[in-house]
Scaffold this active site. Structure first.
Site, PDB file in Angstrom:
ATOM      1  CB  THR A 157      53.911   0.733 -27.886  1.00 61.58           C
ATOM      2  OG1 THR A 157      54.126  -0.453 -28.667  1.00 61.58           O
ATOM      3  CG2 THR A 157      53.400   1.829 -28.803  1.00 61.58           C
TER       4      THR A 157
ATOM      5  CG  HIS B 229      40.374  15.351 -29.990  1.00 61.14           C
ATOM      6  ND1 HIS B 229      40.761  16.370 -29.146  1.00 61.14           N
ATOM      7  CD2 HIS B 229      40.407  15.890 -31.246  1.00 61.14           C
ATOM      8  CE1 HIS B 229      41.012  17.459 -29.841  1.00 61.14           C
ATOM      9  NE2 HIS B 229      40.808  17.203 -31.121  1.00 61.14           N
TER      10      HIS B 229
END
Length: 409
Positions: A318, A370
């Site tokens: 992006t 994560h």
């Protein structure tokens, strides 16, 4: 014969859509395969086509409608109008203009309309109540408020005029299906992933120099401009090859790691943010990447990004820099596990070989899940992207220093 035009299914599990806009008027003539409306689902905006030629009769003007319901009907036996311009051509234009000029009207109205003095609505109301005109109050002013009206009519006769309130109007619009779905997905990402962001900065000197030197030749050969996105896409693909967990996603109790690289490119459209996908980006050339992005952006502007363009994707890029963003934490596009954020390029002083130089610098950010991507992989991935952007020749050598590759070390 009247043919019913029903709302088609835009995708699996979607039961309701929204008619965003009718492209034709009610009771107007439409041709077969003509786009007659825009149907907006929670994933994309799709055109509604006329299955036959005839006169259309709209049943649902706008708003939510279930998949399979009748949006309109088409009368195939109706006669096609020969011309829609004949009535306007036969109507003389001077006649309607001459009527109001010859009709006698009340004297105050034309005087007020022709007066160069502007009068506020509150002042106009007060003047009408007192039976006075602009000329009775004052001449030469460009604007009259209630204060001037009261001052002209004399002190003591009227109460002190209240200060006119500022415009505090509110506008309420219904959330589109696409915006609703987008908001739900964004909240879900924050609640269902262990999202973390790591940052780095890139010296864009080499890329900018290459674009300046080869832009003309590149455009003449390929018919498209050389932008930054092709460099980033190539660098991301090579970095993903060396850090495959960043290209992975969670499916239940399993980790799925594709051996292909479908890169989503975030595109801002009038309907909201969409992420169409460049398939098999590892096999695309720089020119093919630029052409693919240009095509997706054009579809986005026209509201023609389909479900096939949005489905899948293993990683997303992006670019908030086009809006002037210096730094941000992009949100993961589920079920993907990583997204790279680009930002604007600003000349800043940096240390180069012990000296301070002004270089065009860009901050880059990697947001990742994560749960499956460890810090080592996330930081290593971002460093690889940085190295290849600062040394574009490494993209051809799978991210390795060409000198070391040549020497076999």
């Amino acid at each position: 014969m009247k043919i019913e035009i029903r709302i088609p299914s835009p995708g699996e599990s979607i039961t309701e859509v929204e008619i965003a806009n009718w492209l034709v008027d009610d009771n107007s003539w439409v041709e077969k395969d003509q786009e007659i409306a825009e149907v907006e689902s929670e994933k994309a905006t799709l055109p509604l086509l006329a299955s036959h030629s005839g006169v259309v009769s709209i049943k649902v003007q706008s708003g939510a409608i279930k998949v399979g319901d009748v949006a309109c009907t088409i009368d195939t036996e109706a006669q096609k109008p020969e011309s829609t311009e004949t009535p306007t051509d036969t109507t003389p234009q001077p006649e309607p203009k001459s009527e109001p000029k010859t009709q006698p009207q009340a004297a105050p109205q034309p005087q007020q309309e022709s007066s160069p003095v502007k009068v506020t609505p509150l002042a106009r109301k007060l003047m009408d109540e007192q039976g006075v005109s602009v000329e009775d109050i004052i001449k030469g002013l460009k604007k009259i408020t209630t204060h001037e009206v009261n001052a002209a009519l004399g002190e003591g006769g009227f109460a002190e005029p209240k200060q006119e309130p500022a415009d505090r109007a509110e506008e309420r619009t219904t959330m589109s299906q696409l915006r609703k779905k987008l908001s739900q997905r964004l909240v879900a990402v924050k609640n269902e992933t262990a999202m973390l962001t790591t940052f780095n900065e890139v010296d864009m000197s080499r890329i900018m120099a290459m674009r300046k030197e080869y832009q003309k030749d590149f455009q003449e050969k390929h018919g498209v401009k050389l932008g930054f996105m092709s460099f980033f896409t190539k660098a991301v693909v090579e970095a993903l090859k060396q850090h495959p967990m960043v290209n992975s996603q969670i499916d239940g109790d399993e980790i799925v790691t594709p051996n292909y690289f479908d890169i989503g490119i975030a595109v801002q459209t009038p309907k909201g943010l969409m992420v169409p996908v460049l398939r098999n980006a590892e096999s695309l050339s720089m020119a093919q990447i630029e052409k693919g992005i240009l095509d997706l952006a054009e579809k986005g502007r026209k509201g023609r990004i389909g479900l096939d363009d949005l489905a899948g994707g293993t990683f997303t890029i992006t670019n908030g820099g086009i809006f002037g963003s210096m730094l941000s934490t992009p949100i993961i596009n589920p079920p993907q596990s990583g997204i790279l954020g680009m930002h604007n390029i600003i000349e800043r002083p940096v240390a180069v070989n012990g000296k301070v130089e002004i270089r065009p610098m860009m901050y880059i950010a990697l947001s990742y899940d994560h749960r499956i991507i460890d810090g080592k992989d996330s930081v290593g991935f971002l460093i690889k992207v940085k190295e290849m952007l600062e040394n574009p020749e490494r993209i051809l050598a799978a991210g390795v220093n060409p000198d070391r590759l040549l020497l076999g070390i």
